[in-house]
Write an enzyme that holds these catalytic residues in place. Structure first.
Site, short mmCIF file in Angstrom:
data_model
loop_
_atom_site.label_atom_id
_atom_site.label_comp_id
_atom_site.label_asym_id
_atom_site.label_seq_id
_atom_site.Cartn_x
_atom_site.Cartn_y
_atom_site.Cartn_z
N TYR A 58 39.55 43.04 46.29
CA TYR A 58 39.65 42.87 44.90
C TYR A 58 39.81 44.57 44.44
CZ TYR A 58 39.82 38.06 45.09
OH TYR A 58 39.40 36.44 44.82
N ASN A 96 45.96 33.50 35.57
CA ASN A 96 46.04 35.32 36.72
C ASN A 96 44.36 35.30 35.50
OD1 ASN A 96 48.56 34.62 36.64
ND2 ASN A 96 49.26 35.25 34.61
N HIS A 113 40.57 31.20 35.99
CA HIS A 113 40.02 31.81 37.60
C HIS A 113 39.72 33.24 37.54
CE1 HIS A 113 43.81 28.96 39.77
NE2 HIS A 113 42.96 28.14 39.55
#
Ligand code: APR
Length: 244
Positions: A58, A96, A113
């Site tokens: 991430y 997204n 999300h």
């Protein structure tokens, strides 16, 4: 006598709407899930097994958002214009975790999300803006705890955010647009069937090519989102949507 409010619009977006901004999709050729196993970086078990690896995954995607080359594209901008100019309610539900809709100016957004530029503390449940790298050694700015920070991202097997609010908006909408999503991940992939069962909304898929669920939609517009979305927004604002 007051005029009836214009029908509300709910828009679902997926990774395809950000493709022309330079961000990879997940399942196209060469996409993210062909580069790394989702079980290793997008599940609670993967995080428990190797938190440093998940943070690195991430961190790299978060750093990409800071690249000046990554900007909202005409599709993001058209959806912001729709929200500003359409006389009825417009809700943007995005799968997204990038910030391109926000940077384009959309405001009524549900990032179902989660969001790449936020971090969550498993010790104190605080969600905070976060733009730098994160690691298992990072301390929570709110409670000071170490080793309890995780990306504020919904992983497989976890419940997406604000589902009650999303279904309430779906049940009330007159037009549903699904943009740049393969329609393979639930619950988002089930929204169009939910609407078909209710029978109130006109549903349109906009995608590069027809998704496997294309037959579930009333209409389909295919080609790059940067071209299809502005053209459709112009038609909506002109009141030129056949069947709706
Ligand atoms: N314009 C429009 N659509 C495009 C474009 C483009 N330029 N490029 C690709 N697409 C389409 C592809 O045809 C594909 O149907 O975008 C879709 C992207 O599908 P996925 O990669 O599966 O992404 P998405 O549907 O958003 O995935 C849903 O899965 O991995 C999880 O949490 C992740 O939110 C993600 C969810």
């Amino acid at each position: 006598m007051t005029a009836a409010a214009p029908p509300s619009i709910v828009i679902l977006t997926g990774a395809g709407i950000s493709r022309e901004s330079g961000l990879d999709t997940f399942r196209c050729a060469g996409g993210i899930w062909s580069q790394v196993r989702l079980e290793d970086v997008a599940t609670p078990d993967g995080f428990r097994r190797d938190p440093a690896r998940v943070h690195a995954f991430y961190n790299a995607r978060r750093a990409q958002l800071a690249d000046p080359a990554v900007q909202p594209n005409p599709a993001h901008q058209a959806l912001a214009r729709l929200e500003q100019e359409y006389p009825g309610e417009v809700l943007l539900v995005t799968q997204n975790i990038d910030d391109l809709h926000q940077r384009a100016g959309s405001q009524a957004i549900i990032p179902m999300h989660g969001e790449l530029r936020k971090i969550r503390c498993d010790a104190c449940a605080t969600v905070l803006p976060w733009d730098q790298d994160c690691s298992p050694q990072s301390l929570c700015p709110a409670c000071g705890n170490g080793g309890s920070l995780r990306p504020h991202v919904v992983w497989f097997g976890e419940m997406p955010l604000e589902m009650d609010r999303i279904y309430a908006a779906l049940d009330d909408c007159g037009l549903f647009l699904s943009i740049g999503t393969s329609g393979t991940v639930y619950p988002a992939a089930g929204f169009v069937s939910h609407l078909s069962d209710i029978g109130l909304a006109h549903t349109v898929e906009l995608n590069l090519t027809p998704s496997d669920g294309a037959g579930l939609f009333d209409d389909g517009l295919y080609g790059p989102a940067g071209e299809q979305v502005p053209a459709l927004v112009d038609r909506i604002l002109r009141g030129d949507i056949p069947g709706w």
